[in-house]
Design a protein around this motif. Structure first.
Motif, PDB file in Angstrom:
ATOM      1  N   MET A 170      -7.459   4.396  -5.613  1.00 51.66           N
ATOM      2  CA  MET A 170      -7.220   4.996  -4.265  1.00 51.66           C
ATOM      3  C   MET A 170      -6.654   6.341  -4.184  1.00 51.66           C
ATOM      4  O   MET A 170      -5.335   6.560  -5.032  1.00 51.66           O
ATOM      5  CB  MET A 170      -6.262   4.153  -3.387  1.00 51.66           C
ATOM      6  N   VAL A 171      -6.882   7.446  -3.392  1.00 52.48           N
ATOM      7  CA  VAL A 171      -6.502   8.514  -3.410  1.00 52.48           C
ATOM      8  C   VAL A 171      -5.905   8.705  -1.886  1.00 52.48           C
ATOM      9  O   VAL A 171      -6.871   8.514  -0.919  1.00 52.48           O
ATOM     10  CB  VAL A 171      -7.187   9.724  -3.592  1.00 52.48           C
ATOM     11  N   VAL A 203      -4.756  -1.757 -10.493  1.00 47.68           N
ATOM     12  CA  VAL A 203      -4.547  -0.843  -9.105  1.00 47.68           C
ATOM     13  C   VAL A 203      -4.109   0.714  -9.605  1.00 47.68           C
ATOM     14  O   VAL A 203      -3.151   0.589 -10.442  1.00 47.68           O
ATOM     15  CB  VAL A 203      -3.760  -1.337  -8.034  1.00 47.68           C
ATOM     16  N   THR A 204      -4.632   1.531  -9.008  1.00 48.85           N
ATOM     17  CA  THR A 204      -4.055   3.109  -9.322  1.00 48.85           C
ATOM     18  C   THR A 204      -4.144   3.669  -8.137  1.00 48.85           C
ATOM     19  O   THR A 204      -4.993   3.697  -7.344  1.00 48.85           O
ATOM     20  CB  THR A 204      -5.237   3.879 -10.457  1.00 48.85           C
ATOM     21  N   LEU A 205      -3.101   4.325  -7.682  1.00 41.15           N
ATOM     22  CA  LEU A 205      -2.680   4.975  -6.261  1.00 41.15           C
ATOM     23  C   LEU A 205      -2.346   6.261  -6.804  1.00 41.15           C
ATOM     24  O   LEU A 205      -1.371   6.668  -7.550  1.00 41.15           O
ATOM     25  CB  LEU A 205      -1.776   4.111  -5.708  1.00 41.15           C
ATOM     26  N   GLN A 206      -2.990   7.350  -6.159  1.00 41.10           N
ATOM     27  CA  GLN A 206      -2.597   8.472  -6.085  1.00 41.10           C
ATOM     28  C   GLN A 206      -2.401   9.138  -4.941  1.00 41.10           C
ATOM     29  O   GLN A 206      -3.155   8.869  -3.959  1.00 41.10           O
ATOM     30  CB  GLN A 206      -3.601   9.296  -6.875  1.00 41.10           C
ATOM     31  N   VAL A 207      -1.412  10.007  -4.714  1.00 42.06           N
ATOM     32  CA  VAL A 207      -1.099  10.766  -3.358  1.00 42.06           C
ATOM     33  C   VAL A 207      -1.705  12.333  -3.444  1.00 42.06           C
ATOM     34  O   VAL A 207      -1.283  12.987  -4.348  1.00 42.06           O
ATOM     35  CB  VAL A 207       0.322  10.782  -2.855  1.00 42.06           C
ATOM     36  N   LEU A 208      -2.501  12.759  -2.762  1.00 40.58           N
ATOM     37  CA  LEU A 208      -2.769  14.106  -2.553  1.00 40.58           C
ATOM     38  C   LEU A 208      -1.609  14.912  -1.626  1.00 40.58           C
ATOM     39  O   LEU A 208      -1.593  14.577  -0.322  1.00 40.58           O
ATOM     40  CB  LEU A 208      -4.151  14.183  -1.700  1.00 40.58           C
ATOM     41  N   PRO A 209      -0.868  15.697  -2.247  1.00 37.36           N
ATOM     42  CA  PRO A 209       0.288  16.368  -1.460  1.00 37.36           C
ATOM     43  C   PRO A 209      -0.095  17.303  -0.541  1.00 37.36           C
ATOM     44  O   PRO A 209      -1.238  18.102  -0.487  1.00 37.36           O
ATOM     45  CB  PRO A 209       1.150  16.793  -2.567  1.00 37.36           C
ATOM     46  N   PHE A 210       0.658  17.682   0.440  1.00 30.03           N
ATOM     47  CA  PHE A 210       0.553  18.618   1.462  1.00 30.03           C
ATOM     48  C   PHE A 210       0.255  20.235   0.580  1.00 30.03           C
ATOM     49  O   PHE A 210      -0.216  21.072   1.203  1.00 30.03           O
ATOM     50  CB  PHE A 210       1.781  18.756   2.289  1.00 30.03           C
ATOM     51  N   ASP A 211       1.208  20.288  -0.393  1.00 27.74           N
ATOM     52  CA  ASP A 211       0.960  21.473  -0.943  1.00 27.74           C
ATOM     53  C   ASP A 211      -0.213  21.681  -2.106  1.00 27.74           C
ATOM     54  O   ASP A 211      -0.342  22.663  -2.905  1.00 27.74           O
ATOM     55  CB  ASP A 211       2.420  22.054  -1.792  1.00 27.74           C
ATOM     56  N   GLY A 212      -1.276  20.723  -1.913  1.00 29.43           N
ATOM     57  CA  GLY A 212      -2.213  20.783  -2.970  1.00 29.43           C
ATOM     58  C   GLY A 212      -3.466  21.585  -2.074  1.00 29.43           C
ATOM     59  O   GLY A 212      -3.076  22.141  -1.350  1.00 29.43           O
ATOM     60  N   PRO A 213      -4.565  21.325  -2.739  1.00 31.55           N
ATOM     61  CA  PRO A 213      -5.725  22.135  -2.009  1.00 31.55           C
ATOM     62  C   PRO A 213      -6.292  21.422  -0.676  1.00 31.55           C
ATOM     63  O   PRO A 213      -5.731  20.272  -0.388  1.00 31.55           O
ATOM     64  CB  PRO A 213      -6.787  21.610  -3.104  1.00 31.55           C
TER      65      PRO A 213
END
Length: 287
Positions: A170-171, A203-213
């Protein structure tokens, strides 16, 4: 056996795959009916998902289509023979049919890839978070219907701990974790649930940060069974979710998900900035 009035997604997908085989074999509906010893109307009902097809007849059509992966043919036979019954059947009269279709797809998936820009994905929601989401929903529903919907969502999470639990990747955008949905205590428990999920082996969890694309704005889920040709993309919508089974569509969304994973923070707590540490920073003010 009578014709189905409201075929499920699985039944419609089986019919669509049969039509692809017929077209691959360059047969008209009448020619395929003659090949399989059936009435022409029967073929039309199979392709619309209103009835099934025997394994023997499907193999005959597959042989005519030629040069097919045997694993695909056997998986397609299984798809057509499945009863469609599972734990979700208990909710047939209390939740919408597309949700039942989604649960059936999850149960048959070997791996699941999910992107969510605004909410914690359903498979990782606490009961309180799920209830808050439903209370703030687009359509007003009676409290009894809300309770059934929340129970259904929590039951879906059993798929992560079953004997053949799928791999779940999940992203989630950081925005989904900063919204104080339902209060501080609710979000504290939800963030703790996410940290626990990070330690599950499947389970793999990743967060897409605000300072990303700039994030991809539409949530979606790619559900992949053992035979990848039968994968499905589900794009949720408040009215009618979109179910895509075409190879090209699945490939596009899988490619998009791969780009999101590269842009998101790494999943494990081994870098100065990663998913677990970001969640822990968000959690600290709520303790």
């Amino acid at each position: 056996m009578g014709l189905r009035a409201n075929p499920t997604y699985r039944q419609r997908r089986f019919g669509a795959e049969v039509r692809k085989l017929r077209e691959r074999a360059k047969l008209s509906v009448g020619e395929s009916a003659a090949l399989m010893g059936m009435h022409q109307s029967h073929i039309s009902n199979v392709e619309s998902g209103r009835t099934s097809l025997s394994a023997e007849r499907l193999r005959r059509l597959a042989d005519e289509a030629g040069d097919l992966d045997p694993a695909y043919v056997e998986a397609l036979i299984d798809l057509g023979q499945q009863s469609g019954k599972g734990w979700w059947s208990l909710y047939r009269n209390s939740v919408r049919a597309p949700l039942l279709d989604f649960a059936e797809l999850e149960a048959g998936a070997e791996s699941i890839a999910c992107y969510e820009p605004m909410f914690v994905p359903g498979l990782l929601q606490t009961r309180a978070y799920a209830a808050a989401v439903h209370r703030g929903g687009y359509v007003d529903v009676p409290r009894s219907a809300e309770a059934a919907a929340v129970d259904f969502r929590v039951e879906r999470q059993r798929v992560l701990s079953g004997e053949s639990a799928p791999r779940l990747h999940m992203v989630v955008h950081e925005a989904a974790l900063r919204v104080t949905l339902g209060g501080r205590a609710l979000m504290r428990d939800q963030l703790l649930r996410l940290i626990d999920a990070c330690h599950l082996p499947n389970v793999t969890l990743q967060v897409l940060p605000f300072d990303g694309p700039v994030p991809f704005g539409t949530p979606f889920t790619v559900l992949m069974p053992r035979v990848r040709e039968l994968s499905t993309v589900v794009v949720p919508h408040v009215e009618n979710s979109l179910y895509l089974g075409e190879v090209e569509a699945v490939s596009r969304y899988a490619h998009t998900f791969a780009k999101l994973t590269k842009a998101a923070l790494p999943p494990e707590a081994q870098h100065a900035k990663d998913t677990v540490r970001l969640i822990e920073r968000l959690l600290y003010p709520l303790l």
